[in-house]
Design an enzyme around this catalytic site. Structure first.
Site, PDB file in Angstrom:
ATOM      1  N   HIS A  79     -40.421 -10.163  67.463  1.00 50.89           N
ATOM      2  CA  HIS A  79     -41.806 -10.604  67.612  1.00 50.89           C
ATOM      3  C   HIS A  79     -42.044 -11.873  66.798  1.00 50.89           C
ATOM      4  CE1 HIS A  79     -41.927  -7.970  64.005  1.00 50.89           C
ATOM      5  NE2 HIS A  79     -42.793  -8.866  63.550  1.00 50.89           N
ATOM      6  N   CYS A 251     -44.131   2.734  70.628  1.00 43.49           N
ATOM      7  CA  CYS A 251     -45.010   1.739  70.022  1.00 43.49           C
ATOM      8  C   CYS A 251     -46.445   2.035  70.438  1.00 43.49           C
ATOM      9  CB  CYS A 251     -44.621   0.324  70.454  1.00 43.49           C
ATOM     10  SG  CYS A 251     -45.531  -0.966  69.575  1.00 43.49           S
TER      11      CYS A 251
END
Length: 277
Positions: A79, A251
């Protein structure tokens, strides 16, 4: 307990690069690794070139890279950090999981869900074409390698779809990767489902390798997906069974992550078989 309604995610950042599957296949077959556009230590600015309002609180932002052939250079499963200012001018830094692949040349896209009180939401709401977004990366513990597992099970809630979409797209668009993906994606309402068109397209194009099961806490009258919260029975029915060559990725907001960890433990998935973004 309204698990999904307590997600507490201020801004959903999803970097979506829209390219033909054939282009992706050509990259994986013939592409030479190019130097990425990111710096892990310093923020770099990327110019906003297109902003499309998708709904009252969701917009798609396209940011240009340095050249038309530049790549973002984000490893699969990683990310980035984005920097902006809130409504009182204070600096805000938030992590986002782009789904851009290195087969996407010259730009990356972010699909942003903007919340009324979100600090980073304010920054994106005020952005106009020609403005710049400061980005730093890559960051993250997950690094995908082709063939590392036979199959992935994925448990996503709300904006937790972002790393799942990134990994799924990379797997499916790589013609040398035979990994199968089984995704359970939970939201409160139908309108909350992000990237639904893109996810459904992947399911249609790769029916033997990708299955998705939607779960809604407040479904519409006509709904053939799951209802309520993700249960052990749903995981058992829609994810690969415990085995040494599978992994379950999850997630979502903290309450959901905690509940899913308990479900997986009860179903016999070892610690090595689980990963939380």
């Amino acid at each position: 307990m309204e698990i999904l309604e307590s997600y507490g995610v201020e801004t959903v950042g999803i970097a979506v690069a829209v390219v033909a599957v054939a282009a992706g296949a050509a990259y994986f077959y013939f592409g030479k690794k190019s130097k990425g556009s990111l710096d892990p230590e310093n923020f770099k600015d990327f110019k906003l070139v297109v902003k499309n309002q998708l709904s009252h609180n969701v917009a798609k932002f396209r940011f240009a890279l340095r050249t038309p052939t530049s790549v973002l250079g984000l490893p699969i499963g990683q990310h980035i950090s984005c920097r902006g200012k809130d409504n009182v001018g204070e600096e805000v830094i938030k992590p986002y999981t782009p789904t851009t692949l290195d087969s996407d040349l010259g730009y990356f896209e972010l699909v942003i869900k903007m919340y009324p009180q979100g600090r980073m939401s304010h920054h994106f709401r005020e952005m106009r074409v020609g403005d710049y977004l400061s980005v730093k990366g890559p960051k993250g513990r997950f690094k995908y390698q082709v063939g590392q597992v036979r199959a992935f099970g994925m448990l996503a809630g709300g904006s937790g779809i972002t790393p799942m979409f990134q990994v799924t797209r990379a797997i499916l668009e790589n013609p040398t990767d035979k990994t199968k993906v089984h995704l359970i994606y939970a939201n409160v309402t139908y309108e909350d489902i992000l990237l639904k068109e893109e996810l459904d397209s992947l399911a249609r194009n790769y029916p033997d390798r990708f299955q998705i099961y939607y779960v809604l806490n407040q479904p519409p009258d006509e709904w053939n997906g799951g209802v309520g919260f993700v249960s052990k029975e749903m995981i058992k029915a829609h994810c690969p069974a415990p085995a040494s060559d599978i992994q379950i990725l999850r997630c979502g907001p903290p309450p959901m992550n905690k509940a899913m960890a308990a479900h997986l433990d009860d179903l016999g998935y070892t610690e090595e078989m689980q990963f939380k973004f």
